[in-house]
Design a protein around this motif. Sequence first.
Motif, short mmCIF file in Angstrom:
data_model
loop_
_atom_site.label_atom_id
_atom_site.label_comp_id
_atom_site.label_asym_id
_atom_site.label_seq_id
_atom_site.Cartn_x
_atom_site.Cartn_y
_atom_site.Cartn_z
N MET A 158 0.84 -1.20 0.00
CA MET A 158 0.00 0.00 0.00
C MET A 158 0.88 1.26 0.00
N ALA A 159 1.94 1.22 0.82
CA ALA A 159 2.85 2.37 0.90
C ALA A 159 3.50 2.64 -0.45
N LYS A 160 3.91 1.56 -1.11
CA LYS A 160 4.57 1.70 -2.41
C LYS A 160 3.65 2.36 -3.42
N ARG A 161 2.40 1.95 -3.39
CA ARG A 161 1.43 2.51 -4.35
C ARG A 161 1.23 4.00 -4.10
N ASP A 162 1.12 4.38 -2.84
CA ASP A 162 0.91 5.79 -2.53
C ASP A 162 2.16 6.63 -2.82
N ALA A 163 3.33 5.98 -2.75
CA ALA A 163 4.58 6.72 -2.98
C ALA A 163 4.70 7.18 -4.44
N LYS A 164 3.87 6.59 -5.31
CA LYS A 164 3.92 6.97 -6.73
C LYS A 164 3.30 8.33 -6.99
N HIS A 185 -3.41 -1.72 17.75
CA HIS A 185 -1.98 -2.01 17.76
C HIS A 185 -1.41 -1.52 19.09
N HIS A 186 -1.44 -2.39 20.07
CA HIS A 186 -1.15 -1.95 21.44
C HIS A 186 0.25 -1.38 21.61
N SER A 187 1.24 -2.09 21.13
CA SER A 187 2.57 -1.52 21.26
C SER A 187 3.31 -1.74 19.96
N VAL A 188 3.48 -0.66 19.27
CA VAL A 188 4.04 -0.71 17.93
C VAL A 188 5.51 -0.35 18.01
N GLY A 189 6.37 -1.14 17.39
CA GLY A 189 7.77 -0.77 17.27
C GLY A 189 7.89 0.33 16.23
N LYS A 190 8.92 1.11 16.37
CA LYS A 190 9.10 2.24 15.45
C LYS A 190 9.08 1.79 13.99
N GLU A 191 9.69 0.64 13.73
CA GLU A 191 9.81 0.14 12.36
C GLU A 191 8.44 -0.09 11.72
N TYR A 192 7.47 -0.43 12.57
CA TYR A 192 6.19 -0.84 12.01
C TYR A 192 5.13 0.25 12.05
N LEU A 193 5.37 1.28 12.84
CA LEU A 193 4.39 2.37 12.87
C LEU A 193 4.17 2.91 11.46
N GLN A 194 5.26 3.03 10.70
CA GLN A 194 5.13 3.55 9.33
C GLN A 194 4.15 2.69 8.51
N ASN A 195 4.22 1.38 8.70
CA ASN A 195 3.32 0.50 7.95
C ASN A 195 1.86 0.74 8.31
N TYR A 196 1.59 0.94 9.59
CA TYR A 196 0.20 1.20 10.00
C TYR A 196 -0.28 2.55 9.46
N LEU A 197 0.60 3.51 9.48
CA LEU A 197 0.24 4.83 8.94
C LEU A 197 -0.01 4.73 7.44
N SER A 198 0.82 3.94 6.76
CA SER A 198 0.66 3.78 5.32
C SER A 198 -0.68 3.13 4.98
N GLU A 199 -1.06 2.14 5.77
CA GLU A 199 -2.35 1.48 5.55
C GLU A 199 -3.49 2.48 5.75
N TYR A 200 -3.38 3.25 6.80
CA TYR A 200 -4.40 4.25 7.10
C TYR A 200 -4.52 5.26 5.95
N CYS A 201 -3.39 5.76 5.46
CA CYS A 201 -3.42 6.74 4.37
C CYS A 201 -3.95 6.12 3.09
N TYR A 202 -3.50 4.91 2.80
CA TYR A 202 -3.93 4.22 1.57
C TYR A 202 -5.46 4.13 1.52
N LYS A 203 -6.04 3.72 2.64
CA LYS A 203 -7.49 3.54 2.66
C LYS A 203 -8.21 4.89 2.62
N LEU A 204 -7.65 5.84 3.32
CA LEU A 204 -8.23 7.19 3.32
C LEU A 204 -8.17 7.80 1.92
#
Length: 324
Positions: free
Chosen positions: A117-123, A282-301
Motif C-alpha cells: 500500500m505504501a509503495k502505491r501511494d509513494a507513486k 496495535h497496542h505496542s508498535v515498534g518504530k519500524e512498524y508504525l510507518q506500515n500502520y500509517l501507510s495502511e491508514y493513508c492508503y485507505k483514506l
Amino acid sequence: MNLLDFNNRFPDELSCRQYLRLKREEEGITCKNCGGVKHYWLENKSRWRCANCMSTTNLRSGTIMEKSKLPVKTWFMCIHLMTSTKKAFSALEMQRQLGSKRYEPIWYMMQKIRLSMAKRDAKYKLQGNIEVDDAYFAIVDLPEVDELGNKKGSGRVVNTDGKDDGEQKRGRGSQKQQQVLVMVESNPNPDQKNTHKKKRAMGFVKMVIMDNLKGDSVNYEVAKAVHPNSSAITDAMGGFTKLKAILANHTATVIPKKEAGKTLPWVHTVIANAKRLFLGIHHSVGKEYLQNYLSEYCYKLNRRNFQSDLFDRMILAGANDTWY
Ligand SMILES: [Zn+2]
C-alpha cells in the motif's frame, strides 16, 4: 464487495487460484528469462510456459503472494478484510477471522500488504494547498535484542498486538512518542454551503515517521511527498521555516490552540482519526512498524471514494516490495 459476495465469489482455493490466474493474464505475463509475453497455461503444474523460451512462471511469482506458504484464499480473505472495511485489524484478530493456526505468517502477510500500500501511494505527489503539521504517536522503543534473543525488528516480538499488558512490560522497551509528519491536500471548497462543515475539501494524505523535525529533514520528506508547485499551510514551528526553498508558497501562522481547527482543519482531523483507529488495535508498535500502520491508514483514506477495485489492485501488487 461484502463478506457474503466474497464467499459466493471465492468459495474455495480453486476459485481463488482461477481468479488470480485470470487477473494476471489480463495484466499480461512477462517472461523473466526472455521478456516474452506469449504464454500457455499448464493446468497440472499451475504455471505458465513461455511460448518463446519454454521457461515457466508460477501462479504467484512476481506477486505479493510469492514465497508465501499460505493458501491463496487466505491472502484473498485478508486483503478483502483489510481493504473493504474502515476498520483496522490487529494480526491476532485477523488470525481468528481466518482460522489460522499460526500468528506469525498472518502478521507477516499483513505487513507485506501494508508495504505494498505504501509503495502505491509513494507513486503520487500531493498538489495544491497542503496542510502540514507534526503529530506524536505512542511507540515502544525496543532493546536491540530482547530476552528471547529475538533481534530487534525480527517481527516476532516487535508487534505484541493482542497480548496482555503484563507481557508487554517485561523487557519490551519503554513507551515513547514517535514524531510523524502529516501532509494533507486541503483546497477551498466554495460549494460547501453548510456552515457547520469545513470550508475546505480534503484531498490526498501522507504520513511519514521522522527522526527529527529540523528544517532539512522536513524539507527532505516534503520534497518527496509534495509537488513543488504547491503551497504549504503550517503553524509557526521552527522546522517549517525552510519550506519556501522547495515549494512555490508557504504560509506560516502563529496558531493559538483554540484556532488550530480553523487554520489547519484537515490535518488535525486526520491525526485524531488515526489515533482513535490505532487505539486498542496495535497496542505496542515498534518504530519500524508504525510507518506500515500509517501507510495502511493513508492508503485507505486516499481511496475512500473508490473502494470497489481495491481488492484487485492489491492481489496484483508486486512481490518486489522490500521488507526494510
Ligand atoms: Zn521466455
